[in-house]
Design an enzyme around this catalytic site. Structure first.
Site, short mmCIF file in Angstrom:
data_model
loop_
_atom_site.label_atom_id
_atom_site.label_comp_id
_atom_site.label_asym_id
_atom_site.label_seq_id
_atom_site.Cartn_x
_atom_site.Cartn_y
_atom_site.Cartn_z
N CYS A 378 0.83 -1.20 0.00
CA CYS A 378 0.00 0.00 0.00
C CYS A 378 0.87 1.26 0.00
O CYS A 378 1.46 1.59 -1.02
CB CYS A 378 -0.99 -0.04 1.16
SG CYS A 378 -2.44 0.97 0.85
N HIS A 513 -3.70 -4.96 0.33
CA HIS A 513 -3.14 -5.49 1.59
C HIS A 513 -3.23 -7.02 1.58
O HIS A 513 -4.23 -7.58 2.02
CB HIS A 513 -3.92 -4.95 2.79
CG HIS A 513 -3.66 -3.51 3.08
ND1 HIS A 513 -2.64 -3.09 3.91
CD2 HIS A 513 -4.26 -2.39 2.63
CE1 HIS A 513 -2.64 -1.78 3.98
NE2 HIS A 513 -3.61 -1.31 3.20
N GLU A 515 -2.01 -9.09 3.48
CA GLU A 515 -2.08 -9.67 4.82
C GLU A 515 -3.52 -9.97 5.27
O GLU A 515 -3.75 -10.84 6.11
CB GLU A 515 -1.39 -8.77 5.86
CG GLU A 515 -2.05 -7.42 6.13
CD GLU A 515 -1.56 -6.30 5.21
OE1 GLU A 515 -1.19 -6.58 4.06
OE2 GLU A 515 -1.58 -5.13 5.65
N1 GLN Z 1 -1.89 6.68 2.94
C1 GLN Z 1 -2.00 5.97 1.72
C2 GLN Z 1 -3.36 6.14 1.09
O1 GLN Z 1 -4.27 6.56 1.74
C3 GLN Z 1 -1.71 4.49 1.94
C4 GLN Z 1 -2.71 3.83 2.82
C5 GLN Z 1 -2.24 2.51 3.34
O2 GLN Z 1 -1.05 2.21 3.31
N2 GLN Z 1 -3.14 1.72 3.84
O3 GLN Z 1 -3.54 5.85 -0.06
#
Ligand code: GLN
Length: 540
Positions: A378, A513, A515
């Site tokens: 992410c 994600h 995970e």
């Molecule tokens: N802050 C980034 C976004 O909002 C990544 C978010 C995250 O890593 N879950 O896109």
């Protein structure tokens, strides 16, 4: 279908592992051949944990249908190897919101709205909804018995038992038996008081799960059973264990299924735990070990990275490897890159906000230039693109509008609406109260053939993974990236979902994600491959 309800409450103090207890009981029932669902009730007023700081609440777990839920839902999915949904977690905020909404719409026909019956009825309706089409519903009530917030839920529990009877509803109370070191004694009094508190409001737990540092002798168990008015075989001791995944096995050994089957009028339960047992052995005494540099910023509360840590354990269990995590504070890394010198690979997790960004960029550069296996997740993917743009493409001002709203080179940018190929607004996005639109939940991602990620997913073309982010990689820079060796390996309706370096042993970063879909019995493919690559790098 007659659903059987198992309520799990907690006494004495919080953090006793009610989530793991509930997951373990559910796992044993599932392995006995039953269809088991779960519900986590959070008595706080927030509508969901989505707006809470990771340092306040720990991780926000995202379900496939895009609900931002309590991290215990993650435990349930990991133990039961099953997807849960929005209906499997609710908060007091949601209960009040729907009751007030109905009141405004005149649905209560002019009645005075009260906790009993209206709030309690709403709670019961949601409990029943979560259990639909299952043999069992395990209901975990957050907080500790005696909390003001918990009262309506205990009343709902009491009423359900009254309505459905003893053969359909049982109550399990998880408590602590503290060891008073000066006297060298285990103390049962706090548990007695907590059970008394439950009885005062009309609930008599049938089973006690007693957490303690060392085992209770028979006499103490009998004393507890006597004073708390449970059967002698219904005091289950939960000693501290090396791995949370050992808990179902310990509970089985303690005989928890005997009273459960007896109270609920079932034939004796005989779960098949062989495969589980084998995986747990690999967690506890593995053949190899590796060390992964985890470059994060919420390190004072590691619960913020719960699913990721667990997913590494799953990958480890399935490769017979102990995954040691070297926790590296990204702000400290800014001053001292040598912190990365002794790790076998680097992991850049998700995150929000500007703090700690510089150190993460340093770590990415280090992994890229030194051929160290790296997985970015992410924010980790977004930063991998920024690092590459700045240092390889020489776009010095490359940035994310999250940290630099006026950047001239928005490699990571904000798109207000997510439009699919047909021009429709995609579902499962919501306007966050913090502003902006979050992309939440599961989406399909199409992988490019013959890439590292494609291989990790066993050559599947389409995979489904979960999201929680606001910003996106900007397709404007795509060609430039690809020409210079950073390829786009996965896409979802034109959105960039994964990237990797061509001239690097294993540098992969994903917008989703991974995970969130990892389970003990089914590790996530990208994380599993990352662990395998780390092992290979260590051996080389
Ligand atoms: N802050 C980034 C976004 O909002 C990544 C978010 C995250 O890593 N879950 O896109």
């Amino acid at each position: 279908m007659v659903v059987k309800y198992i309520f799990v409450t907690g006494g004495v103090l919080s953090s006793l592992g009610k989530g793991i207890t509930s997951s373990s009981i559910a796992t044993l029932l599932q392995h006995s051949g039953y269809d088991v669902s779960i519900l986590k009730i959070d008595p706080y007023i927030n509508v969901d944990p989505g707006t809470m700081s990771p340092l306040e609440h720990g991780e926000v777990f995202v379900t496939c249908d895009g609900a931002e839920t309590d991290l215990d839902i993650g435990h349930y999915e990991r133990f039961l190897n099953k997807d849960f949904h929005k209906k499997n977690n609710f908060t007091t905020g949601q209960i009040y919101m729907s009751v007030i909404d109905k009141e405004r719409k005149g649905k209560y026909l002019g009645k005075t709205i009260q906790i009993v019956p209206h709030i309690v009825d709403e709670i019961k309706a949601r409990i029943k909804c979560a259990g639909e089409e299952s043999d069992f519903l395990v209901v975990e009530l957050g907080g500790t018995v005696g909390d003001i917030e918990g009262m309506p839920y205990l009343e709902a529990m009491r009423q359900m038992k009254h309505e459905l009877g003893n053969k359909q509803v049982i109550s399990i109370h998880v408590t602590l038996i503290p060891l008073v070191r000066a006297a060298g004694e285990l103390k049962t009094k706090p548990t007695q008081h907590s059970v008394q508190e439950l009885r005062r409001i009309g609930i008599s737990p049938q089973i006690l799960v007693a957490r303690c540092e060392k085992s209770l002798d028979k006499e103490l168990k009998r004393k507890l059973a006597m004073s708390c008015d449970v059967d002698d075989d219904s005091v289950i001791v939960a000693e501290d264990t090396e791995s949370i995944y050992k808990c179902p096995l310990n509970f089985l050994e303690e005989g928890i299924l005997t009273p459960i089957a007896r109270y609920l009028g079932l034939e004796p339960l005989e779960p098949k735990m062989d495969n589980w047992d084998m995986l747990v052995k690999k967690i506890i005494v593995p053949k190899s070990q590796i060390s992964i540099g985890f470059v994060g910023k919420y390190l004072s509360l590691k619960e913020s990275y719960k699913s990721l840590v667990e997913s590494l354990i799953h990958a480890g269990a399935n490769t017979d490897t102990r995954v040691n995590i070297k926790w590296i504070d990204s702000e400290e890394l800014e001053e001292d890159i040598t912190l990365l010198y002794d790790v076998d690979s680097i992991l850049i997790p998700g995150g929000f906000g500007e703090r700690g960004i510089k150190g993460k960029l340093e770590a990415i550069k280090y992994a890229r230039e030194n051929n160290i296996p790296m997985l970015g997740i992410c924010l980790g993917m977004q930063l991998s693109l920024i690092e590459f743009a700045r240092n390889v493409l020489s776009i010095k001002e490359a940035d994310s509008v999250e940290f630099n709203p006026d950047t001239k080179e928005p490699v990571i940018y904000l798109i207000e609406d997510f439009i699919d190929a047909q021009g429709n607004m995609q579902l499962r996005t919501h306007t966050s109260p913090m502003g902006g639109t979050m992309r939440l939940g599961e989406y399909e991602c199409c992988l490019k053939k013959d890439t590292k990620i494609y291989k990790a997913y066993n050559e599947q073309v389409c995979v489904r993974e979960r999201h929680r982010h606001r910003y996106e990689a900007n397709p404007k820079y795509r060609e430039l990236f690809e020409k210079n060796g950073m390829i786009i390996s996965g896409e979802s309706n034109g959105l960039i979902e994964s990237i990797e370096l061509i001239n690097h042993p294993w540098f992969v970063a994903v917008q989703f994600h991974p995970e969130f879909t990892s389970r003990l019995q089914r590790p996530n493919p990208v994380i599993l491959e990352f662990v395998k690559q780390t092992l290979a790098h260590k051996k080389a």
